[in-house]
Scaffold this motif. Structure first.
Motif, PDB file in Angstrom:
ATOM      1  N   SER A  19       0.740  -1.301   0.076  1.00  0.00           N
ATOM      2  CA  SER A  19       0.073  -0.042  -0.045  1.00  0.00           C
ATOM      3  C   SER A  19       1.016   1.192   0.132  1.00  0.00           C
ATOM      4  O   SER A  19       0.433   2.334  -0.438  1.00  0.00           O
ATOM      5  N   GLU A  20       1.973   1.333   0.612  1.00  0.00           N
ATOM      6  CA  GLU A  20       2.924   2.282   0.688  1.00  0.00           C
ATOM      7  C   GLU A  20       3.618   2.691  -0.749  1.00  0.00           C
ATOM      8  O   GLU A  20       3.751   3.620  -1.153  1.00  0.00           O
ATOM      9  N   LEU A  21       3.774   1.646  -1.356  1.00  0.00           N
ATOM     10  CA  LEU A  21       4.317   1.573  -2.682  1.00  0.00           C
ATOM     11  C   LEU A  21       3.411   2.354  -3.754  1.00  0.00           C
ATOM     12  O   LEU A  21       3.553   3.079  -4.450  1.00  0.00           O
ATOM     13  N   ILE A  22       2.192   1.784  -3.628  1.00  0.00           N
ATOM     14  CA  ILE A  22       1.041   2.319  -4.470  1.00  0.00           C
ATOM     15  C   ILE A  22       1.015   3.720  -4.505  1.00  0.00           C
ATOM     16  O   ILE A  22       0.817   4.630  -5.110  1.00  0.00           O
ATOM     17  N   LEU A  27      -0.708   6.151  -7.341  1.00  0.00           N
ATOM     18  CA  LEU A  27      -1.802   5.156  -7.726  1.00  0.00           C
ATOM     19  C   LEU A  27      -2.900   4.744  -6.764  1.00  0.00           C
ATOM     20  O   LEU A  27      -3.809   4.029  -7.091  1.00  0.00           O
ATOM     21  N   SER A  28      -2.941   5.606  -5.505  1.00  0.00           N
ATOM     22  CA  SER A  28      -3.521   5.212  -4.634  1.00  0.00           C
ATOM     23  C   SER A  28      -5.295   5.443  -4.938  1.00  0.00           C
ATOM     24  O   SER A  28      -6.169   4.809  -4.372  1.00  0.00           O
ATOM     25  N   THR A  29      -5.600   6.239  -6.093  1.00  0.00           N
ATOM     26  CA  THR A  29      -6.942   6.312  -6.340  1.00  0.00           C
ATOM     27  C   THR A  29      -7.236   5.532  -7.444  1.00  0.00           C
ATOM     28  O   THR A  29      -8.453   5.642  -7.902  1.00  0.00           O
ATOM     29  N   LYS A  30      -6.590   4.803  -7.922  1.00  0.00           N
ATOM     30  CA  LYS A  30      -6.759   3.795  -8.927  1.00  0.00           C
ATOM     31  C   LYS A  30      -7.437   2.309  -8.736  1.00  0.00           C
ATOM     32  O   LYS A  30      -6.875   2.006  -7.518  1.00  0.00           O
ATOM     33  N   ARG A  31      -7.939   1.792  -9.606  1.00  0.00           N
ATOM     34  CA  ARG A  31      -8.208   0.155  -9.069  1.00  0.00           C
ATOM     35  C   ARG A  31      -7.246  -0.419  -9.892  1.00  0.00           C
ATOM     36  O   ARG A  31      -7.079  -0.290 -11.145  1.00  0.00           O
ATOM     37  N   LEU A  32      -6.439  -1.103  -9.057  1.00  0.00           N
ATOM     38  CA  LEU A  32      -5.428  -2.006  -9.616  1.00  0.00           C
ATOM     39  C   LEU A  32      -5.255  -3.225  -9.101  1.00  0.00           C
ATOM     40  O   LEU A  32      -5.867  -3.534  -8.073  1.00  0.00           O
ATOM     41  N   GLN A  45      -4.426  -7.691   1.804  1.00  0.00           N
ATOM     42  CA  GLN A  45      -2.828  -7.830   2.273  1.00  0.00           C
ATOM     43  C   GLN A  45      -2.184  -6.723   1.831  1.00  0.00           C
ATOM     44  O   GLN A  45      -0.746  -6.697   2.266  1.00  0.00           O
ATOM     45  N   PHE A  46      -2.629  -5.793   1.221  1.00  0.00           N
ATOM     46  CA  PHE A  46      -1.693  -4.516   0.837  1.00  0.00           C
ATOM     47  C   PHE A  46      -1.055  -3.996   1.901  1.00  0.00           C
ATOM     48  O   PHE A  46       0.352  -3.617   1.825  1.00  0.00           O
ATOM     49  N   ASP A  47      -1.647  -3.787   3.130  1.00  0.00           N
ATOM     50  CA  ASP A  47      -0.878  -3.143   4.231  1.00  0.00           C
ATOM     51  C   ASP A  47       0.132  -3.909   4.852  1.00  0.00           C
ATOM     52  O   ASP A  47       1.033  -3.340   5.249  1.00  0.00           O
ATOM     53  N   SER A  48       0.041  -5.239   4.769  1.00  0.00           N
ATOM     54  CA  SER A  48       1.003  -6.032   5.685  1.00  0.00           C
ATOM     55  C   SER A  48       1.927  -6.691   4.694  1.00  0.00           C
ATOM     56  O   SER A  48       3.068  -7.012   5.096  1.00  0.00           O
ATOM     57  N   ILE A  57       7.723  -7.271  -9.570  1.00  0.00           N
ATOM     58  CA  ILE A  57       6.393  -6.419  -9.327  1.00  0.00           C
ATOM     59  C   ILE A  57       5.726  -6.061 -10.328  1.00  0.00           C
ATOM     60  O   ILE A  57       6.351  -5.479 -10.952  1.00  0.00           O
ATOM     61  N   GLU A  58       4.642  -6.557 -10.575  1.00  0.00           N
ATOM     62  CA  GLU A  58       3.789  -5.901 -11.796  1.00  0.00           C
ATOM     63  C   GLU A  58       2.567  -5.402 -11.040  1.00  0.00           C
ATOM     64  O   GLU A  58       1.829  -5.803 -10.201  1.00  0.00           O
ATOM     65  N   ILE A  59       2.338  -3.957 -11.635  1.00  0.00           N
ATOM     66  CA  ILE A  59       1.253  -3.299 -10.989  1.00  0.00           C
ATOM     67  C   ILE A  59       0.532  -3.103 -12.198  1.00  0.00           C
ATOM     68  O   ILE A  59       0.848  -2.360 -13.425  1.00  0.00           O
TER      69      ILE A  59
END
Length: 66
Positions: A19-22, A27-32, A45-48, A57-59
């Protein structure tokens, strides 16, 4: 630590979460979706989820349609 994000080598903090990387990528406002080493990371599990050196990593952005 060095990781590969969408095919490009990048340096990340050793303690950064998904979540920090996003957020860092703006990109925090995007659906991904986030995939690490060919495994999808569930949104719950994004936070942990923490990355390891050498992770691939693929986003990808989710795009709706019909």
């Amino acid at each position: 630590m060095e990781v590969i994000i969408n095919g490009e080598a990048q340096e990340l903090s050793e303690t950064i979460s998904a979540s920090e990387l996003i957020d860092q990528l703006g990109l925090s406002t995007k659906r991904l979706a986030v995939e690490v080493n060919l495994e999808i990371v569930p949104r719950s599990q994004f936070d942990s989820h923490r990355f390891k050196p050498g992770d691939r990593i693929e986003i990808v952005h989710a795009i709706g349609g019909g």
